[in-house]
Design a protein around this motif. Structure first.
Motif, PDB file in Angstrom:
ATOM      1  N   VAL A   1       0.833  -1.205   0.000  1.00 53.86           N
ATOM      2  CA  VAL A   1       0.000   0.000   0.000  1.00 53.86           C
ATOM      3  C   VAL A   1       0.867   1.255   0.000  1.00 53.86           C
ATOM      4  CG1 VAL A   1      -1.561   1.376   1.438  1.00 53.86           C
ATOM      5  CG2 VAL A   1      -2.046  -1.046   1.027  1.00 53.86           C
ATOM      6  N   ALA A   2       1.892   1.278   0.843  1.00 54.66           N
ATOM      7  CA  ALA A   2       2.783   2.441   0.899  1.00 54.66           C
ATOM      8  C   ALA A   2       3.452   2.683  -0.447  1.00 54.66           C
ATOM      9  CB  ALA A   2       3.833   2.241   1.987  1.00 54.66           C
ATOM     10  N   LYS A   3       3.861   1.634  -1.115  1.00 55.69           N
ATOM     11  CA  LYS A   3       4.502   1.741  -2.429  1.00 55.69           C
ATOM     12  C   LYS A   3       3.527   2.299  -3.459  1.00 55.69           C
ATOM     13  CE  LYS A   3       7.182  -1.045  -5.724  1.00 55.69           C
ATOM     14  NZ  LYS A   3       7.714  -2.413  -6.007  1.00 55.69           N
ATOM     15  N   MET A   4       2.302   1.813  -3.452  1.00 55.36           N
ATOM     16  CA  MET A   4       1.281   2.300  -4.383  1.00 55.36           C
ATOM     17  C   MET A   4       0.974   3.771  -4.135  1.00 55.36           C
ATOM     18  SD  MET A   4      -2.183   3.215  -4.417  1.00 55.36           S
ATOM     19  CE  MET A   4      -2.922   2.353  -3.023  1.00 55.36           C
ATOM     20  N   LEU A   5       0.824   4.149  -2.866  1.00 56.38           N
ATOM     21  CA  LEU A   5       0.510   5.538  -2.545  1.00 56.38           C
ATOM     22  C   LEU A   5       1.621   6.479  -3.004  1.00 56.38           C
ATOM     23  CD1 LEU A   5      -1.004   5.102   1.045  1.00 56.38           C
ATOM     24  CD2 LEU A   5      -2.244   5.692  -1.049  1.00 56.38           C
ATOM     25  N   LYS A   6       2.846   6.057  -2.822  1.00 54.90           N
ATOM     26  CA  LYS A   6       3.975   6.884  -3.236  1.00 54.90           C
ATOM     27  C   LYS A   6       3.935   7.177  -4.730  1.00 54.90           C
ATOM     28  CE  LYS A   6       9.007   7.251  -2.735  1.00 54.90           C
ATOM     29  NZ  LYS A   6      10.237   6.586  -2.230  1.00 54.90           N
ATOM     30  N   LYS A   7       3.539   6.182  -5.515  1.00 52.09           N
ATOM     31  CA  LYS A   7       3.423   6.382  -6.969  1.00 52.09           C
ATOM     32  C   LYS A   7       2.371   7.425  -7.312  1.00 52.09           C
ATOM     33  CE  LYS A   7       4.942   1.807  -8.539  1.00 52.09           C
ATOM     34  NZ  LYS A   7       4.537   0.553  -9.244  1.00 52.09           N
ATOM     35  N   HIS A   8       1.367   7.541  -6.451  1.00 53.66           N
ATOM     36  CA  HIS A   8       0.296   8.519  -6.683  1.00 53.66           C
ATOM     37  C   HIS A   8       0.558   9.836  -5.957  1.00 53.66           C
ATOM     38  CE1 HIS A   8      -1.865   4.867  -7.978  1.00 53.66           C
ATOM     39  NE2 HIS A   8      -2.624   5.688  -8.670  1.00 53.66           N
ATOM     40  N   GLY A   9       1.735   9.975  -5.372  1.00 53.18           N
ATOM     41  CA  GLY A   9       2.068  11.221  -4.694  1.00 53.18           C
ATOM     42  C   GLY A   9       1.424  11.373  -3.335  1.00 53.18           C
ATOM     43  N   ALA A  10       0.981  10.264  -2.758  1.00 52.60           N
ATOM     44  CA  ALA A  10       0.348  10.299  -1.436  1.00 52.60           C
ATOM     45  C   ALA A  10       1.257   9.640  -0.412  1.00 52.60           C
ATOM     46  CB  ALA A  10      -1.007   9.600  -1.478  1.00 52.60           C
ATOM     47  N   GLU A  11       1.087  10.007   0.856  1.00 57.29           N
ATOM     48  CA  GLU A  11       1.927   9.490   1.925  1.00 57.29           C
ATOM     49  C   GLU A  11       1.191   8.409   2.715  1.00 57.29           C
ATOM     50  OE1 GLU A  11       2.777  12.983   4.171  1.00 57.29           O
ATOM     51  OE2 GLU A  11       4.336  13.685   2.793  1.00 57.29           O
ATOM     52  N   PHE A  12       1.978   7.566   3.379  1.00 62.17           N
ATOM     53  CA  PHE A  12       1.427   6.511   4.231  1.00 62.17           C
ATOM     54  C   PHE A  12       2.038   6.668   5.614  1.00 62.17           C
ATOM     55  CE2 PHE A  12       1.478   2.128   5.988  1.00 62.17           C
ATOM     56  CZ  PHE A  12       0.130   1.834   5.895  1.00 62.17           C
ATOM     57  N   HIS A  13       1.187   6.809   6.628  1.00 59.30           N
ATOM     58  CA  HIS A  13       1.646   7.002   8.004  1.00 59.30           C
ATOM     59  C   HIS A  13       1.007   5.941   8.900  1.00 59.30           C
ATOM     60  CE1 HIS A  13       3.304  10.897   6.888  1.00 59.30           C
ATOM     61  NE2 HIS A  13       2.136  11.206   6.345  1.00 59.30           N
ATOM     62  N   ALA A  14       1.821   5.123   9.534  1.00 53.88           N
ATOM     63  CA  ALA A  14       1.330   4.082  10.445  1.00 53.88           C
ATOM     64  C   ALA A  14       1.887   4.330  11.844  1.00 53.88           C
ATOM     65  CB  ALA A  14       1.730   2.703   9.946  1.00 53.88           C
ATOM     66  N   TYR A  15       1.033   4.179  12.848  1.00 54.95           N
ATOM     67  CA  TYR A  15       1.386   4.503  14.225  1.00 54.95           C
ATOM     68  C   TYR A  15       1.237   3.293  15.137  1.00 54.95           C
ATOM     69  CZ  TYR A  15       1.249   9.319  12.628  1.00 54.95           C
ATOM     70  OH  TYR A  15       1.503  10.470  11.942  1.00 54.95           O
ATOM     71  N   LYS A  16       2.016   3.289  16.190  1.00 51.56           N
ATOM     72  CA  LYS A  16       1.911   2.239  17.198  1.00 51.56           C
ATOM     73  C   LYS A  16       0.703   2.528  18.073  1.00 51.56           C
ATOM     74  CE  LYS A  16       4.693   2.380  20.634  1.00 51.56           C
ATOM     75  NZ  LYS A  16       5.878   2.365  21.499  1.00 51.56           N
ATOM     76  N   ASP A  17      -0.229   1.583  18.130  1.00 53.04           N
ATOM     77  CA  ASP A  17      -1.448   1.825  18.886  1.00 53.04           C
ATOM     78  C   ASP A  17      -1.930   0.598  19.647  1.00 53.04           C
ATOM     79  OD1 ASP A  17      -4.041   3.526  19.332  1.00 53.04           O
ATOM     80  OD2 ASP A  17      -4.796   1.634  18.523  1.00 53.04           O
ATOM     81  N   GLN A  18      -1.789  -0.603  19.082  1.00 56.42           N
ATOM     82  CA  GLN A  18      -2.396  -1.778  19.712  1.00 56.42           C
ATOM     83  C   GLN A  18      -1.497  -2.448  20.743  1.00 56.42           C
ATOM     84  OE1 GLN A  18      -2.769  -5.505  17.509  1.00 56.42           O
ATOM     85  NE2 GLN A  18      -1.970  -4.480  15.693  1.00 56.42           N
ATOM     86  N   VAL A  19      -0.269  -1.954  20.886  1.00 56.15           N
ATOM     87  CA  VAL A  19       0.643  -2.434  21.925  1.00 56.15           C
ATOM     88  C   VAL A  19       1.328  -1.231  22.556  1.00 56.15           C
ATOM     89  CG1 VAL A  19       1.080  -4.683  20.836  1.00 56.15           C
ATOM     90  CG2 VAL A  19       2.503  -2.714  20.228  1.00 56.15           C
ATOM     91  N   ILE A  20       1.981  -1.456  23.674  1.00 48.96           N
ATOM     92  CA  ILE A  20       2.752  -0.383  24.309  1.00 48.96           C
ATOM     93  C   ILE A  20       4.179  -0.371  23.774  1.00 48.96           C
ATOM     94  CG2 ILE A  20       3.540   0.592  26.500  1.00 48.96           C
ATOM     95  CD1 ILE A  20       0.498   0.646  26.084  1.00 48.96           C
TER      96      ILE A  20
END
Length: 441
Positions: free
Chosen positions: A113-132
């Protein structure tokens, strides 16, 4: 107008959601999104799956909350890569925000998904949430992956500060000014269970709220008593799908019961191990345990699945699992140990069955615990340890209250004789594993 998508996955809530808070603070109007992932749903064994019913109802709640706040909630059915590629074109998406997932399929999906978004000029941001703590945040002093839970627990609790358990402000920022609204025809209709080819399965789900204080305080005394319906917090389902945040659950445990806190930390531990060793999802971690000559008798496996082994605690557990999608902790251990040692059936058969049946199925926990019982994992019980189902029964259900609820015919002529003698099954498994380990050395 450029927008950002917030992609809900294992975080079906608005409150205390780290990735959602980041999206709402991005300066871009936010379109919340859920994708009914065909790469997962197409493999469900039944058209009536209680977990999908739970997910569907929680997604609908999110949609209604979003609309009440002045925004639009998107829901799609398909393969995530294709769905997101289309949404990028439909809505001029500048970025996709989400929370991290550590299972092998999820990490591969997110990379694509991140690779595809980059081709379209969009960013991918993933955050730590389900664990500490995730990935390599807790390591040994020599910089290696920790494989001893006691040491991991000590390092973990030493780093577990009050600030790490503080909630994010996603709920406070979830308002019209930060959300994007689009006309209904552009948003599209949300899928229904029927439109996706599924049916509702009504089943009991634990309420989406923190357990009562008394349950938490007494957890260490009652957790191994399966007849006590309030002996466990039953929060595994809400943690699995993120209807509660791990921070709020862990904060309560930290304040009230260190034993419960340690049990929640096991969850982080197994996720960390799966992230470091993704191959363990389908094969034993220990190379010496990869060529064990399991018997894999299909008739005996079916008897185990259906609760017809002649061992009351095992049968009670499997019948409860089949009917409710839940198994108490000690009973999970007993039924798993019986399958891999007494019946000498590959742990992966049991892991797959649990994956189909457990409401709270979590790959990290499930794989980690099955390999622990089989003696094949990064962290394991000794491979030669074989628990007696009768001894377990005497410890956790001496008056047979739990057993009689699920196996009412126990003690009558209708109840089957034991499928295998305990001593014989134990010796058969131990000798076969010992020989296989010697051969692999």
């Amino acid at each position: 107008m450029k927008v950002c998508l917030f992609w809900h996955r294992r975080d079906l809530r608005i409150h205390d959601n780290v990735g959602l808070a980041a999206a709402l603070a991005s300066g871009l109007p936010v379109l919340p999104l859920f994708i009914y992932d065909r790469d997962i749903l197409d493999h469900l064994p039944n058209k009536a799956d209680a977990r999908l019913t739970f997910i569907y109802d929680e997604v609908e709640k999110l949609a209604h909350e979003t609309e009440a706040a002045g925004g639009t909630f998107l829901a799609r059915y398909g393969q995530p890569l294709a769905v997101l590629a289309q949404l990028v074109k439909d809505f001029d998406v500048a970025a996709v925000y989400t929370n991290e997932d550590y299972e092998p399929y999820a990490t591969e999906r997110d990379t694509a998904v991140a690779k595809m978004l980059k081709k379209h000029g969009a960013e991918f941001h993933a955050y730590k949430d389900q664990v500490i703590f995730a990935k390599d945040e807790i390591m040994t002093k020599s910089g290696t992956v920790p494989k001893v839970f006691g040491a991991y627990l000590k390092a973990y609790t030493a780093k577990l500060t009050h600030e790490l358990l503080a909630p994010s402000d996603s709920r406070q920022q979830f308002k019209k000014a930060n959300l994007h609204h689009v006309p209904a025809d552009q948003a599209g209709r949300r899928p229904t269970l029927a439109s996706m080819g599924f049916e509702r399965k009504e089943q009991y789900f634990p309420p989406v709220k923190l357990p009562a204080e008394g349950v938490v305080r007494n957890y260490h005394k009652t957790r191994d008593t399966p007849a006590d319906e309030h002996g466990s917090t039953r929060e595994s389902l809400n943690l699995r799908f993120g209807t509660l945040s791990v921070r709020e659950v862990m904060k309560q445990a930290k304040e009230l019961n260190p034993k419960l806190l340690a049990e929640i930390i096991w969850r982080d531990f197994f996720m960390m191990l799966l992230w470091h060793f993704p191959n363990t999802a389908t094969e034993s971690y220990d190379p010496k345990m990869r060529k064990i000559p399991y018997r894999n008798n299909e008739d005996e496996f079916r008897a185990w699945c259906e609760g017809r082994t002649g061992y009351p605690l095992v049968d009670a557990g499997m019948r409860q699992l089949n009917e409710t999608g839940y198994l108490p902790n000690r009973v999970r251990m007993t039924v798993a140990g019986f399958l891999v040692k007494h019946l000498f059936i590959d742990w992966r058969w049991g892991e797959r069955y649990f994956a189909d049946k457990l409401l709270d199925y979590d790959m990290g926990n499930n794989v980690g615990n099955w390999q622990w019982m089989a003696g094949t994992g990064a962290i394991s019980a000794p491979w030669f340890r074989v628990y007696s189902p009768e001894s377990q029964q005497a410890q956790v259900d001496p008056q047979m209250k739990y057993i009689k609820k699920w196996v009412p015919e126990v003690g009558t002529a209708k109840y089957p004789k034991p499928i295998v003698d305990h001593k014989f099954g134990r010796e058969r498994a131990v000798e076969a594993i010992r020989a296989a380990r010697i051969a692999a050395s």
